[in-house]
Motif scaffolding. Structure first.
Motif, PDB file in Angstrom:
ATOM      1  N   ASP A 103       0.853  -1.189   0.000  1.00 62.79           N
ATOM      2  CA  ASP A 103       0.000   0.000   0.000  1.00 62.79           C
ATOM      3  C   ASP A 103       0.892   1.243   0.000  1.00 62.79           C
ATOM      4  N   ALA A 104       0.949   1.941  -1.144  1.00 63.79           N
ATOM      5  CA  ALA A 104       1.819   3.099  -1.276  1.00 63.79           C
ATOM      6  C   ALA A 104       1.410   4.234  -0.330  1.00 63.79           C
ATOM      7  N   THR A 105       0.107   4.390  -0.133  1.00 62.75           N
ATOM      8  CA  THR A 105      -0.372   5.433   0.780  1.00 62.75           C
ATOM      9  C   THR A 105       0.060   5.146   2.214  1.00 62.75           C
ATOM     10  N   LEU A 106      -0.057   3.876   2.608  1.00 61.11           N
ATOM     11  CA  LEU A 106       0.380   3.486   3.940  1.00 61.11           C
ATOM     12  C   LEU A 106       1.879   3.713   4.100  1.00 61.11           C
ATOM     13  N   GLN A 107       2.640   3.416   3.065  1.00 58.15           N
ATOM     14  CA  GLN A 107       4.084   3.615   3.156  1.00 58.15           C
ATOM     15  C   GLN A 107       4.436   5.094   3.332  1.00 58.15           C
ATOM     16  N   ALA A 108       3.703   5.975   2.657  1.00 55.88           N
ATOM     17  CA  ALA A 108       3.927   7.413   2.827  1.00 55.88           C
ATOM     18  C   ALA A 108       3.658   7.824   4.277  1.00 55.88           C
ATOM     19  N   GLN A 109       2.618   7.260   4.859  1.00 58.16           N
ATOM     20  CA  GLN A 109       2.307   7.541   6.262  1.00 58.16           C
ATOM     21  C   GLN A 109       3.410   7.021   7.182  1.00 58.16           C
ATOM     22  N   GLN A 110       3.969   5.868   6.814  1.00 59.47           N
ATOM     23  CA  GLN A 110       5.043   5.286   7.615  1.00 59.47           C
ATOM     24  C   GLN A 110       6.301   6.153   7.566  1.00 59.47           C
ATOM     25  N   VAL A 111       6.584   6.741   6.398  1.00 57.01           N
ATOM     26  CA  VAL A 111       7.710   7.667   6.297  1.00 57.01           C
ATOM     27  C   VAL A 111       7.470   8.872   7.204  1.00 57.01           C
ATOM     28  N   ASP A 112       6.244   9.404   7.172  1.00 56.51           N
ATOM     29  CA  ASP A 112       5.901  10.542   8.038  1.00 56.51           C
ATOM     30  C   ASP A 112       6.160  10.217   9.512  1.00 56.51           C
ATOM     31  N   THR A 113       5.758   9.027   9.903  1.00 57.03           N
ATOM     32  CA  THR A 113       5.956   8.604  11.294  1.00 57.03           C
ATOM     33  C   THR A 113       7.441   8.514  11.633  1.00 57.03           C
ATOM     34  N   MET A 114       8.217   7.958  10.699  1.00 57.76           N
ATOM     35  CA  MET A 114       9.662   7.849  10.924  1.00 57.76           C
ATOM     36  C   MET A 114      10.309   9.233  11.051  1.00 57.76           C
ATOM     37  N   VAL A 115       9.856  10.163  10.206  1.00 58.22           N
ATOM     38  CA  VAL A 115      10.390  11.525  10.256  1.00 58.22           C
ATOM     39  C   VAL A 115      10.025  12.174  11.591  1.00 58.22           C
ATOM     40  N   THR A 116       8.769  12.002  12.007  1.00 54.37           N
ATOM     41  CA  THR A 116       8.312  12.559  13.286  1.00 54.37           C
ATOM     42  C   THR A 116       9.111  11.994  14.454  1.00 54.37           C
ATOM     43  N   ASN A 117       9.450  10.708  14.352  1.00 54.29           N
ATOM     44  CA  ASN A 117      10.211  10.042  15.414  1.00 54.29           C
ATOM     45  C   ASN A 117      11.717  10.293  15.305  1.00 54.29           C
ATOM     46  N   LYS A 118      12.088  11.093  14.312  1.00 52.37           N
ATOM     47  CA  LYS A 118      13.473  11.552  14.154  1.00 52.37           C
ATOM     48  C   LYS A 118      14.486  10.413  14.034  1.00 52.37           C
ATOM     49  N   VAL A 119      14.206   9.500  13.099  1.00 49.10           N
ATOM     50  CA  VAL A 119      15.224   8.498  12.798  1.00 49.10           C
ATOM     51  C   VAL A 119      16.421   9.214  12.181  1.00 49.10           C
ATOM     52  N   ASP A 120      17.579   8.589  12.228  1.00 56.90           N
ATOM     53  CA  ASP A 120      18.800   9.205  11.704  1.00 56.90           C
ATOM     54  C   ASP A 120      19.025   8.907  10.231  1.00 56.90           C
ATOM     55  N   VAL A 121      18.400   7.848   9.724  1.00 49.14           N
ATOM     56  CA  VAL A 121      18.527   7.461   8.323  1.00 49.14           C
ATOM     57  C   VAL A 121      17.361   6.540   7.983  1.00 49.14           C
ATOM     58  N   LEU A 122      16.972   6.523   6.724  1.00 46.48           N
ATOM     59  CA  LEU A 122      15.902   5.637   6.259  1.00 46.48           C
ATOM     60  C   LEU A 122      16.435   4.663   5.217  1.00 46.48           C
ATOM     61  N   ILE A 123      16.019   3.415   5.321  1.00 44.32           N
ATOM     62  CA  ILE A 123      16.204   2.425   4.258  1.00 44.32           C
ATOM     63  C   ILE A 123      14.810   2.144   3.721  1.00 44.32           C
ATOM     64  N   VAL A 124      14.585   2.438   2.432  1.00 43.64           N
ATOM     65  CA  VAL A 124      13.241   2.339   1.866  1.00 43.64           C
ATOM     66  C   VAL A 124      13.221   1.437   0.641  1.00 43.64           C
ATOM     67  N   ASP A 125      12.407   0.390   0.708  1.00 42.78           N
ATOM     68  CA  ASP A 125      12.082  -0.428  -0.460  1.00 42.78           C
ATOM     69  C   ASP A 125      10.674   0.003  -0.868  1.00 42.78           C
ATOM     70  N   ALA A 126      10.583   0.808  -1.910  1.00 46.68           N
ATOM     71  CA  ALA A 126       9.339   1.495  -2.243  1.00 46.68           C
ATOM     72  C   ALA A 126       8.286   0.573  -2.851  1.00 46.68           C
ATOM     73  N   VAL A 127       7.046   0.737  -2.406  1.00 47.78           N
ATOM     74  CA  VAL A 127       5.910   0.069  -3.044  1.00 47.78           C
ATOM     75  C   VAL A 127       5.739   0.622  -4.454  1.00 47.78           C
ATOM     76  N   ASP A 128       5.776   1.944  -4.555  1.00 45.96           N
ATOM     77  CA  ASP A 128       5.625   2.645  -5.830  1.00 45.96           C
ATOM     78  C   ASP A 128       6.785   3.633  -5.930  1.00 45.96           C
ATOM     79  N   SER A 129       7.678   3.393  -6.862  1.00 46.19           N
ATOM     80  CA  SER A 129       8.916   4.174  -6.944  1.00 46.19           C
ATOM     81  C   SER A 129       8.669   5.642  -7.244  1.00 46.19           C
ATOM     82  N   LYS A 130       7.600   5.957  -7.963  1.00 45.39           N
ATOM     83  CA  LYS A 130       7.291   7.351  -8.272  1.00 45.39           C
ATOM     84  C   LYS A 130       6.571   8.021  -7.109  1.00 45.39           C
ATOM     85  N   ALA A 131       5.591   7.325  -6.554  1.00 40.30           N
ATOM     86  CA  ALA A 131       4.773   7.901  -5.490  1.00 40.30           C
ATOM     87  C   ALA A 131       5.581   8.238  -4.239  1.00 40.30           C
TER      88      ALA A 131
END
Length: 371
Positions: free
Chosen positions: A91-119
């Motif tokens: 779910d690309a929309t869910l993944q976007a929400q998950q990124v938001d949560t990670m940003v809010t929680n101030k992770v130091d780096v993200l590893i992302v395997d994208a559901v939708d590479s453009k979205a």
């Protein structure tokens, strides 16, 4: 076992190991330079790594990628690094929400395997705007990506196409094949398709071709049923399947139509796929060393979180539609058939003999010399 295949498997495995070891050494050298210069690491070992994987239908993500990345991060941070995990369940929309949560929680780096590479591009930019570097894992996401590791996806498609041609032999011109590509939202699927076509075009007739929504086996099953109905069951001589999950759905449709003994390709070396290869229902898969890919992702993530350069770690550069010259490490792949199961998935600890040869598969293992 076929000696040529044995030598090829060993050669590629050796090359892959060299890539991994070189990457490990380079990361250390890069870290040493950073520690001894004015651009010393911004962070110590107590870093927080956000890990976002795309789905859980394919066995690899939960069984291999997640624990392997967690292990590598721990190794590189004296057990002080933390991995915060989320799965988007396709779910690309869910993944976007998950990124938001990670940003809010101030992770130091993200590893992302994208559901939708453009979205995902907007989410990547959002992370970068907050000073969070992003590693594209397995799929080259769009947006301001800092690093990328995957397998050579065009080579994966070529490997599948070459195996299918080998299996067809003189029958290649006797009928038609069906091509079951992956999801149109996955940039890897496009590259697999490109590689396969570069080998198959002009040597076989493609009767039907599909981009399979969300890589789902049930969608591949439905597509295959449509292909059989349109082409006729006696006209299909082989099937290009971009991965093992879809191959399972395809083979179910073939069986229901009374079609057997035609080659079907795959990818990912899933347990069910390996077992189908042993029984002859599936011809091949593509073995990809997730331990090596995960190790590189972990090294890239830790280096970026600690403010270190990737110049020595990366072995090449990649261009997405939005970002050019992304530091990249690509891991080699191996064509997996009945002949080299022991030298690949068993040797690297993907599965044990007991797992592969369980229940009804014991006879097939005995016949293949897996004891």
């Amino acid at each position: 076992m076929n000696t040529r295949m044995r030598r090829a498997a060993v050669a590629v495995a050796t090359t892959a190991m060299a890539v991994s070891l070189a990457a490990c050494g380079s990361a250390k050298e890069s870290g040493d330079k950073a520690d001894s210069s004015d651009s010393a690491a911004k962070k110590g070992d107590a870093i927080k790594v956000g890990l976002l994987l795309p789905e859980n239908q394919t066995a690899r993500y939960e069984k291999f990628d997640k624990p392997l990345i967690e292990k590598k991060v721990k190794e590189l941070t004296n057990n002080k690094g933390e991995v915060v995990y989320a799965n988007a369940k396709q779910d690309a929309t869910l993944q976007a929400q998950q990124v938001d949560t990670m940003v809010t929680n101030k992770v130091d780096v993200l590893i992302v395997d994208a559901v939708d590479s453009k979205a995902i591009a907007g989410s990547v930019k959002k992370a970068k705007d907050q000073g969070i570097p992003v590693v594209a894992y397995d799929r080259l996401a769009e947006g301001p990506i800092d690093a990328y590791t995957s397998f050579d996806n065009v080579t994966v498609g070529k490997t599948q196409g070459e195996a299918l041609l080998k299996a067809l032999g003189d029958k290649a011109k006797d009928g038609q094949i069906v091509m079951m590509n992956g999801s149109s939202t996955d940039p890897n699927a496009k590259q697999f398709k490109e590689g396969a076509h570069s080998v198959l075009d002009g040597k076989v007739k493609v009767g039907r071709e599909y981009d399979t929504k969300e890589w789902k086996p049930e969608n591949a099953n439905s597509n295959m049923e449509g292909a059989i109905s349109a082409l006729g069951k006696d006209k299909i001589v082989g099937v290009y399947s971009a991965n093992d999950g879809m191959a399972g759905g395809i083979i179910t449709a073939l069986k229901a139509a009374g079609i057997s003994n035609i080659p079907v390709t795959g990818q990912d070396a899933e347990l069910a796929g390996v077992q189908r290869i042993l029984t002859g229902e599936q011809y091949m898969s593509v073995y990809k060393s997730y331990p090596q890919e995960a190790a590189v992702a972990g090294e890239m993530a830790v280096a970026l979180a600690q403010g270190k350069s990737l110049d020595s770690l990366a072995t090449s550069k990649s261009d997405s539609a939005t970002t050019k010259g992304v530091p990249t490490v690509l891991v080699p792949v191996v064509s997996l058939t009945k002949d080299n199961i022991k030298e690949t998935v068993i040797k690297e600890g993907f599965y044990t003999l007991d797992e592969i040869c369980a229940g009804n598969y014991k006879a097939a293992c005995d016949k293949a010399g897996l004891k």
